[in-house]
Design an enzyme around this catalytic site. Structure first.
Site, mmCIF file in Angstrom:
data_model
loop_
_atom_site.group_PDB
_atom_site.id
_atom_site.type_symbol
_atom_site.label_atom_id
_atom_site.label_comp_id
_atom_site.label_asym_id
_atom_site.label_seq_id
_atom_site.Cartn_x
_atom_site.Cartn_y
_atom_site.Cartn_z
ATOM 1 N N HIS A 38 54.839 29.795 44.000
ATOM 2 C CA HIS A 38 54.533 29.138 43.270
ATOM 3 C C HIS A 38 53.593 27.471 43.239
ATOM 4 O O HIS A 38 52.913 27.818 44.688
ATOM 5 C CB HIS A 38 56.264 28.286 43.385
ATOM 6 C CG HIS A 38 56.159 28.217 45.475
ATOM 7 N ND1 HIS A 38 56.285 26.736 45.847
ATOM 8 C CD2 HIS A 38 56.215 28.326 46.170
ATOM 9 C CE1 HIS A 38 55.455 26.736 47.327
ATOM 10 N NE2 HIS A 38 55.929 27.583 47.376
ATOM 11 N N CYS A 89 53.440 23.427 39.262
ATOM 12 C CA CYS A 89 54.819 24.668 39.132
ATOM 13 C C CYS A 89 55.126 24.701 37.686
ATOM 14 O O CYS A 89 55.249 25.899 37.428
ATOM 15 C CB CYS A 89 56.190 23.813 40.319
ATOM 16 S SG CYS A 89 56.729 22.729 39.623
ATOM 17 N N HIS A 145 60.843 20.671 41.431
ATOM 18 C CA HIS A 145 60.098 21.979 41.665
ATOM 19 C C HIS A 145 61.203 23.598 41.309
ATOM 20 O O HIS A 145 62.417 23.720 41.711
ATOM 21 C CB HIS A 145 60.051 22.518 43.663
ATOM 22 C CG HIS A 145 59.260 22.816 43.969
ATOM 23 N ND1 HIS A 145 57.317 22.758 43.313
ATOM 24 C CD2 HIS A 145 58.825 24.390 44.682
ATOM 25 C CE1 HIS A 145 56.935 24.055 43.823
ATOM 26 N NE2 HIS A 145 57.539 24.576 44.140
#
Length: 155
Positions: free
Chosen positions: A117, A53, A105
């Site tokens: 993402h 990510c 994340h």
């Protein structure tokens, strides 16, 4: 004739009231994201061969001359300026606690409740902040893109 003039005047008012990040101005950012949609998740990955990510964020933002970001999502969440969820604009970074241990994340906000993402299960994708999974895990957002880079992103 009056109806036509009033319709045109109304349309002019509506289109001038729309902010740049709500109309077709986010095309450059979305285009860069679309170039790598579907790229697989690779832990530690920072190239179009595979991203994690934070590596995805580094890759995309570098296209807009934003190249001073830290490597990890935990570190990225500490730079720039905090942004309230209701004030997000394209290019802002959004952060989530997906493991129950703090920020784990991150993604890039695209506007209209969407963010891009690199998902560990599905690779690079676009999701909505309002999806229950992300809504329940949202932690913060940061603005790391300066005004000039933002303008390059959306114009």
């Amino acid at each position: 004739m009056k109806k036509v003039i009033l319709s045109l005047l109304g349309a002019a008012v509506i289109f001038t009231a729309i902010t740049p990040s709500t109309f077709a101005s986010d095309i450059k950012l979305e285009s860069e994201v679309n170039e790598v949609l579907g790229t697989p998740y690779v832990w530690g990955g920072t190239t179009a061969a595979g991203f994690d990510c934070s590596g995805f964020i580094l890759y995309v933002l570098k296209k807009f001359n934003v190249d001073n970001l830290p490597r990890t999502s935990q570190s990225q969440a500490k730079v720039g300026t905090a942004v309230a969820k209701e004030n997000l604009r394209s290019g802002d970074l959004v952060f989530f606690n997906t493991l129950g241990t703090g920020i784990s994340h991150a993604g890039i906000y695209l506007g209209d409740d969407q963010f891009a993402h690199s998902s560990s299960s599905k690779g690079v994708r676009i999701s909505k902040l309002s999806e229950t999974y992300y809504k329940d895990r949202y932690v913060t957002a940061r603005r790391v893109v300066d005004q000039q880079s933002y303008l390059n992103m959306v114009n």
